[in-house]
Design a protein around this motif. Structure first.
Motif, PDB file in Angstrom:
ATOM      1  N   GLN A  97       0.819  -1.208   0.000  1.00  0.00           N
ATOM      2  CA  GLN A  97       0.000   0.000   0.000  1.00  0.00           C
ATOM      3  C   GLN A  97       0.854   1.260   0.000  1.00  0.00           C
ATOM      4  O   GLN A  97       0.449   2.300  -0.487  1.00  0.00           O
ATOM      5  CB  GLN A  97      -0.925  -0.001   1.227  1.00  0.00           C
ATOM      6  CG  GLN A  97      -1.931  -1.135   1.234  1.00  0.00           C
ATOM      7  CD  GLN A  97      -2.859  -1.077   0.034  1.00  0.00           C
ATOM      8  OE1 GLN A  97      -3.409  -0.027  -0.299  1.00  0.00           O
ATOM      9  NE2 GLN A  97      -3.029  -2.212  -0.636  1.00  0.00           N
ATOM     10  N   ALA A  98       2.063   1.152   0.525  1.00  0.00           N
ATOM     11  CA  ALA A  98       2.990   2.281   0.556  1.00  0.00           C
ATOM     12  C   ALA A  98       4.332   1.813   0.004  1.00  0.00           C
ATOM     13  O   ALA A  98       4.622   0.616  -0.040  1.00  0.00           O
ATOM     14  CB  ALA A  98       3.159   2.800   1.986  1.00  0.00           C
ATOM     15  N   GLU A  99       5.146   2.781  -0.414  1.00  0.00           N
ATOM     16  CA  GLU A  99       6.414   2.424  -1.040  1.00  0.00           C
ATOM     17  C   GLU A  99       7.272   1.551  -0.139  1.00  0.00           C
ATOM     18  O   GLU A  99       7.884   0.587  -0.584  1.00  0.00           O
ATOM     19  CB  GLU A  99       7.192   3.697  -1.406  1.00  0.00           C
ATOM     20  CG  GLU A  99       8.510   3.411  -2.117  1.00  0.00           C
ATOM     21  CD  GLU A  99       9.212   4.677  -2.532  1.00  0.00           C
ATOM     22  OE1 GLU A  99      10.396   4.597  -2.908  1.00  0.00           O
ATOM     23  OE2 GLU A  99       8.579   5.754  -2.482  1.00  0.00           O
ATOM     24  N   GLY A 100       7.292   1.846   1.146  1.00  0.00           N
ATOM     25  CA  GLY A 100       8.099   1.069   2.063  1.00  0.00           C
ATOM     26  C   GLY A 100       7.595  -0.335   2.296  1.00  0.00           C
ATOM     27  O   GLY A 100       8.284  -1.155   2.902  1.00  0.00           O
TER      28      GLY A 100
END
Length: 430
Positions: A103-106
């Motif tokens: 859901q997020a780059e990380g």
């Protein structure tokens, strides 16, 4: 300044004790029992020129000294470097998770940014769509069977079965045609998307008691912290493999590489059963050149797979020892990808040995080399205290072994088809 003087005096003392001199620019070990080398980032090694090396003629250890002296090297005992293995073919769901988008780059998988879905269209190496093909004649696994899967208008993947009769193919298709040939035996049939296919042949080529092994080794300056140890380990492995498989014919080849602008790009010694000559040629290699991080990996692998590997049902293994990736260039990537797929088609299992200095992208590429050719990923660890820092790979639990014991275990497994559990380095003799 005080540290420099101390290091200098240590080298002078070593010189006096062993009555030999390291060649100009070559790093000598601070402790023959397993101490670490000096500055791991050093880029200035000995030239290592050797007469006859380019033609593959066996070279005595003293040949090719650039200053007229015989390059006498410290003798290091084997069984010091520590390493581990991770076989992505046995953990394929874990492998696929490394490419998933979060859901997020990380939250993205560790290798997400190296594939097209992550925006990188450079390497274009297959990584999903695994199809395992098992080939037998009755209950006997068929070794060396050529297996091809074709789909779409012009897409294909080709591989060769191992000692267990297994071939690994990679496809993005949902249906196609599967063909298998082994000697006079053959099969052709529709493939409807199955991930596991069993094929029975009424005839097959007999497995040969032959091992074809090539060591492809990066000898640029950054390898200077571990090269002498790696040479000792491989020297030991060569003897132990022959001793453990007295019935087998063992053919060994060596290919060393650096980068454009160095003393050489590749240096090749042809396949031979003369193990003493192989050991001699291995022992006199030195680390030098390089300069930047990437090296001529694509050239080395392309040349390696194009050499005279037999077409028969033999055990073909390529150990790729390195600490840096190929250059990030379109033509380089094409050559690199072609070399890996050619290795798969010829039945050459690539087994990378990741050394100190490997970054995450290099880990990705090396695990692809292993996965796509039916090989396995191996990596040096920090447990030995030798060399620079070793990258902790994104894998599950593994057993740390002595490098030489691990290589002997893997070679025997690929030759016999019988897996042997790894033994922890603290519980075994090197």
């Amino acid at each position: 300044m005080k540290k420099i003087i101390t290091v200098f005096l240590s080298f002078v003392l070593l010189f006096a004790l062993v009555s030999c001199s390291a060649k100009d620019g070559e790093l000598a070990p601070s402790d023959a029992s397993g101490g670490s080398f000096a500055d791991a980032s050093d880029m200035g090694g000995a030239s290592g020129a050797m007469a006859g090396a380019e033609t593959g003629e066996p070279t005595a250890p003293g040949d090719g000294a650039t200053d007229g002296d015989t390059p006498v090297k410290p003798t290091l005992p084997a069984g010091q470097l520590t390493a581990a293995e991770w076989r992505d073919l046995n953990h394929f769901e874990d492998w696929l998770a490394l490419f998933r988008s979060g859901q997020a780059e990380g939250e993205n998988g560790a290798f997400y940014s190296y594939v097209a879905e992550g925006g990188n269209t450079l390497w274009m190496l297959p990584y999903r769509g695994l199809v395992t093909v098992e080939v037998k004649n009755g209950e006997t696994p068929c070794t060396g069977a050529h297996v091809t899967l074709e789909w779409g208008e012009s897409s294909r993947y080709a591989a060769v079965t191992d000692a267990r009769g297994l071939a690994y193919l990679f496809t993005d298709g949902e249906e196609g045609t599967l063909t298998v040939t082994s000697g006079a035996g053959s099969y052709s049939g529709a493939w409807a998307g199955e991930s596991l296919v069993s094929v029975t042949l009424d005839q097959n080529e007999e497995k040969q008691s032959v091992m074809e092994i090539m060591f492809v080794i990066d000898t640029t300056g950054s390898m200077s912290d571990e090269l002498r140890y790696i040479q000792a380990e491989i020297d030991d492995v060569i003897g132990r493999v022959k001793e453990a498989n007295a019935d087998a014919t063992v053919r060994l080849a060596l290919l060393f590489y650096r980068d454009q602008g160095d003393e050489y790009v590749t240096r090749y010694f042809d396949s031979t059963e003369d193990l003493a000559a192989v050991k001699a040629n291995l022992a006199v290699q030195t680390a030098s050149g390089g300069g930047d991080y990437p090296e001529a990996v694509h050239t080395a692998l392309s040349e390696a797979v194009a050499k005279q590997w037999s077409s028969g049902a033999t055990t073909k293994l390529l150990f790729h020892v390195l600490d840096a990736p190929p250059h990030s260039d379109g033509q380089v990537a094409d050559t690199y990808r072609s070399a890996i797929l050619t290795a798969a088609e010829k039945g050459i299992r690539i087994i990378p040995v990741a050394s100190s200095g490997v970054n995450k992208m290099t880990e990705y590429l090396l695990r692809e080399e292993a996965l796509l050719t039916g090989g396995t990923y191996t990596f040096l660890t920090n447990d030995s205290g030798i060399g620079g820092d070793h990258l902790a790979p994104t894998v599950g639990e593994y057993t740390v072994e002595y490098l030489n014991a691990m290589l002997v275990r893997l070679i025997c497994e690929y030759y016999t088809g019988v897996a042997t559990p790894p033994v922890h380095w603290q519980q075994q003799q090197g």
